[in-house]
Design a protein around this motif. Structure first.
Motif, PDB file in Angstrom:
ATOM      1  N   ARG A   1     -15.537   9.676   2.399  1.00  0.00           N
ATOM      2  CA  ARG A   1     -14.811   8.589   3.069  1.00  0.00           C
ATOM      3  C   ARG A   1     -14.165   7.620   2.066  1.00  0.00           C
ATOM      4  NH1 ARG A   1     -15.407   9.020   8.455  1.00  0.00           N
ATOM      5  NH2 ARG A   1     -17.187  10.224   9.201  1.00  0.00           N
ATOM      6  N   ILE A   2     -13.642   8.178   0.991  1.00  0.00           N
ATOM      7  CA  ILE A   2     -12.936   7.344   0.021  1.00  0.00           C
ATOM      8  C   ILE A   2     -11.515   7.065   0.517  1.00  0.00           C
ATOM      9  CG2 ILE A   2     -14.277   8.229  -1.914  1.00  0.00           C
ATOM     10  CD1 ILE A   2     -11.774   9.920  -2.662  1.00  0.00           C
ATOM     11  N   ILE A   3     -10.926   6.016  -0.023  1.00  0.00           N
ATOM     12  CA  ILE A   3      -9.515   5.718   0.202  1.00  0.00           C
ATOM     13  C   ILE A   3      -8.852   5.590  -1.161  1.00  0.00           C
ATOM     14  CG2 ILE A   3      -7.842   4.038   1.076  1.00  0.00           C
ATOM     15  CD1 ILE A   3      -9.819   3.351   3.282  1.00  0.00           C
ATOM     16  N   VAL A   4      -7.778   6.339  -1.353  1.00  0.00           N
ATOM     17  CA  VAL A   4      -6.979   6.300  -2.576  1.00  0.00           C
ATOM     18  C   VAL A   4      -5.616   5.743  -2.200  1.00  0.00           C
ATOM     19  CG1 VAL A   4      -5.878   7.696  -4.369  1.00  0.00           C
ATOM     20  CG2 VAL A   4      -8.192   8.261  -3.582  1.00  0.00           C
ATOM     21  N   GLY A   5      -5.099   4.815  -2.998  1.00  0.00           N
ATOM     22  CA  GLY A   5      -3.814   4.239  -2.615  1.00  0.00           C
ATOM     23  C   GLY A   5      -3.143   3.484  -3.739  1.00  0.00           C
ATOM     24  N   GLY A   6      -2.002   2.905  -3.396  1.00  0.00           N
ATOM     25  CA  GLY A   6      -1.246   2.119  -4.350  1.00  0.00           C
ATOM     26  C   GLY A   6      -0.500   0.994  -3.665  1.00  0.00           C
ATOM     27  N   ALA A   7      -0.387  -0.136  -4.348  1.00  0.00           N
ATOM     28  CA  ALA A   7       0.375  -1.283  -3.860  1.00  0.00           C
ATOM     29  C   ALA A   7       1.384  -1.671  -4.932  1.00  0.00           C
ATOM     30  CB  ALA A   7      -0.544  -2.456  -3.550  1.00  0.00           C
ATOM     31  N   MET A   8       2.656  -1.774  -4.538  1.00  0.00           N
ATOM     32  CA  MET A   8       3.714  -2.090  -5.497  1.00  0.00           C
ATOM     33  C   MET A   8       4.584  -3.219  -4.952  1.00  0.00           C
ATOM     34  SD  MET A   8       6.468   0.549  -7.172  1.00  0.00           S
ATOM     35  CE  MET A   8       7.708   0.010  -8.359  1.00  0.00           C
ATOM     36  N   PRO A   9       4.167  -4.473  -5.177  1.00  0.00           N
ATOM     37  CA  PRO A   9       4.979  -5.608  -4.726  1.00  0.00           C
ATOM     38  C   PRO A   9       6.170  -5.829  -5.658  1.00  0.00           C
ATOM     39  CG  PRO A   9       3.021  -6.383  -5.854  1.00  0.00           C
ATOM     40  CD  PRO A   9       2.929  -4.889  -5.830  1.00  0.00           C
ATOM     41  N   VAL A  10       7.367  -5.901  -5.097  1.00  0.00           N
ATOM     42  CA  VAL A  10       8.573  -6.110  -5.891  1.00  0.00           C
ATOM     43  C   VAL A  10       9.269  -7.403  -5.487  1.00  0.00           C
ATOM     44  CG1 VAL A  10      10.827  -5.177  -6.547  1.00  0.00           C
ATOM     45  CG2 VAL A  10       8.875  -3.628  -6.247  1.00  0.00           C
ATOM     46  N   ASN A  11       9.622  -7.511  -4.213  1.00  0.00           N
ATOM     47  CA  ASN A  11      10.386  -8.664  -3.733  1.00  0.00           C
ATOM     48  C   ASN A  11       9.526  -9.753  -3.107  1.00  0.00           C
ATOM     49  OD1 ASN A  11      13.127  -7.669  -4.313  1.00  0.00           O
ATOM     50  ND2 ASN A  11      12.600  -6.070  -2.835  1.00  0.00           N
ATOM     51  N   GLY A  12       8.231  -9.506  -3.024  1.00  0.00           N
ATOM     52  CA  GLY A  12       7.341 -10.486  -2.427  1.00  0.00           C
ATOM     53  C   GLY A  12       5.930  -9.960  -2.372  1.00  0.00           C
ATOM     54  N   PRO A  13       4.975 -10.803  -1.965  1.00  0.00           N
ATOM     55  CA  PRO A  13       3.578 -10.375  -1.916  1.00  0.00           C
ATOM     56  C   PRO A  13       3.335  -9.351  -0.820  1.00  0.00           C
ATOM     57  CG  PRO A  13       3.826 -12.581  -0.996  1.00  0.00           C
ATOM     58  CD  PRO A  13       5.157 -12.217  -1.590  1.00  0.00           C
ATOM     59  N   LEU A  14       2.291  -8.552  -1.019  1.00  0.00           N
ATOM     60  CA  LEU A  14       1.852  -7.570  -0.028  1.00  0.00           C
ATOM     61  C   LEU A  14       0.417  -7.901   0.375  1.00  0.00           C
ATOM     62  CD1 LEU A  14       3.103  -4.273  -1.732  1.00  0.00           C
ATOM     63  CD2 LEU A  14       4.181  -5.471   0.185  1.00  0.00           C
ATOM     64  N   LYS A  15       0.123  -7.780   1.663  1.00  0.00           N
ATOM     65  CA  LYS A  15      -1.223  -8.048   2.161  1.00  0.00           C
ATOM     66  C   LYS A  15      -1.891  -6.745   2.562  1.00  0.00           C
ATOM     67  CE  LYS A  15      -3.866 -10.578   5.652  1.00  0.00           C
ATOM     68  NZ  LYS A  15      -3.822 -11.506   6.815  1.00  0.00           N
ATOM     69  N   LEU A  16      -3.154  -6.576   2.156  1.00  0.00           N
ATOM     70  CA  LEU A  16      -3.928  -5.396   2.509  1.00  0.00           C
ATOM     71  C   LEU A  16      -4.444  -5.540   3.933  1.00  0.00           C
ATOM     72  CD1 LEU A  16      -5.105  -2.703   1.459  1.00  0.00           C
ATOM     73  CD2 LEU A  16      -7.121  -4.000   0.714  1.00  0.00           C
ATOM     74  N   GLU A  17      -3.908  -4.711   4.805  1.00  0.00           N
ATOM     75  CA  GLU A  17      -4.257  -4.789   6.225  1.00  0.00           C
ATOM     76  C   GLU A  17      -5.259  -3.692   6.586  1.00  0.00           C
ATOM     77  OE1 GLU A  17      -3.143  -7.170   8.071  1.00  0.00           O
ATOM     78  OE2 GLU A  17      -1.193  -7.814   7.310  1.00  0.00           O
ATOM     79  N   THR A  18      -5.896  -3.854   7.736  1.00  0.00           N
ATOM     80  CA  THR A  18      -6.744  -2.798   8.261  1.00  0.00           C
ATOM     81  C   THR A  18      -5.908  -1.878   9.139  1.00  0.00           C
ATOM     82  OG1 THR A  18      -8.855  -2.335   9.374  1.00  0.00           O
ATOM     83  CG2 THR A  18      -7.432  -4.042  10.347  1.00  0.00           C
ATOM     84  N   SER A  19      -6.501  -0.769   9.579  1.00  0.00           N
ATOM     85  CA  SER A  19      -5.818   0.168  10.460  1.00  0.00           C
ATOM     86  C   SER A  19      -6.874   0.983  11.201  1.00  0.00           C
ATOM     87  CB  SER A  19      -4.889   1.098   9.669  1.00  0.00           C
ATOM     88  OG  SER A  19      -5.629   1.861   8.742  1.00  0.00           O
TER      89      SER A  19
END
Length: 278
Positions: free
Chosen positions: A46-64
């Motif tokens: 049950r791992i999660i692998v990912g990436g976040a790449m903010p360029v023009n503004g902040p990004l928020k980590l949401e649930t799903s």
């Protein structure tokens, strides 16, 4: 934010996979998209692998829906490694300046996680690795210079490298997440050979700091049924407990290794003799 779900694969099934199927099950090809968070939820531990790449503004980590909780970290912990330009991670209002090759451990129960880049022209690229958690520990930033560095390998075996342990017992307390980074010296190509498996935890590799035409031939599969995947820069491999995880590149490279499972002991692995590989 987007999230895809992958089921765990039995080794008997994986033996019959062709190249397309192997890549679909074990390779994460796209981790970094401008102004996006890309996540892959795997039923391997049950791992999660990912990436976040903010360029023009902040990004928020949401649930799903696959997370199944009101917030992403309600019952999870998170390891973050910046493989891009300088950036910031804001955790419940506390700001951490995360530079290239720094790692941040984010505790279970953190409700608000946001990602920012310090420069639009050189955006941060935050690699994310998350595991289930059962207790809340301390959110802590580990600089590259603060990691436990081990000099390993020989030039004769083409595997001279520096292995840095960031999130490990005794350095950063976590529930099950263990994370670090390995860099091969120029002129060296092999990682994790002789190979091993560890039945008590899975592992993921993110290959990075590679030139556009560099490739790593990542070896996977049961020791007697090996397969390979051709991996480009900023792509990740999900390695189940029954699989070896070694690689040979066309030039030197770096990779982030991250593990989750029953045992946090870094040395808990079953070595595979060279003569046993097929």
């Amino acid at each position: 934010m987007s999230i895809t779900v992958r089921q765990a694969s039995h080794p008997d099934a994986a033996r019959a996979y062709d190249t397309t199927q192997l890549r679909a099950h074990f390779l994460v090809e796209t981790l970094f998209k401008a102004d996006s968070i890309e996540l892959t939820y795997s039923h391997v531990d049950r791992i999660i692998v990912g990436g976040a790449m903010p360029v023009n503004g902040p990004l928020k980590l949401e649930t799903s829906k696959p997370i199944g909780q009101a917030t992403f970290l309600a019952r999870r912990e998170l390891g973050i490694c910046n493989v891009g330009g300088a950036g910031r991670v804001i955790c419940d209002g506390e700001t951490f300046n995360v530079h290239h090759r720094d790692m941040l451990y984010v505790a279970m129960g953190t409700t608000d996680v946001r990602f920012e880049s310090q420069s639009h022209d050189e955006p941060a690229k935050f690699y994310l690795f998350s595991t289930p958690a059962h207790a809340r520990h301390r959110t802590i930033l580990v600089r590259e210079a603060e990691a436990n560095a081990l000099e390993l390998g020989t030039q004769e075996q083409a595997n001279t490298r520096t292995l840095r342990q960031y999130i490990i017992p005794g350095r950063v307390q976590s529930c099950q997440l263990v994370m670090g980074l390995t860099t091969l010296k120029p002129g060296n190509t092999w990682n994790t050979m002789p190979s091993h498996v560890h039945d008590r935890r899975c592992e993921a590799y993110l290959y990075f700091d590679m030139k556009p035409d560099t490739r790593v031939f990542h070896l996977m599969g049961e020791p007697q049924e090996t397969r390979h995947l051709v991996v480009a820069n900023d792509q990740a491999i999900i390695s189940p407990p029954w699989s070896i995880h070694s690689g040979c590149g066309t030039a030197a490279y770096s990779f982030v290794w991250a593990m989750g499972g029953d045992n946090q002991d870094f040395t808990d692995m079953d070595m595979i003799p060279m003569e046993a590989l097929r």
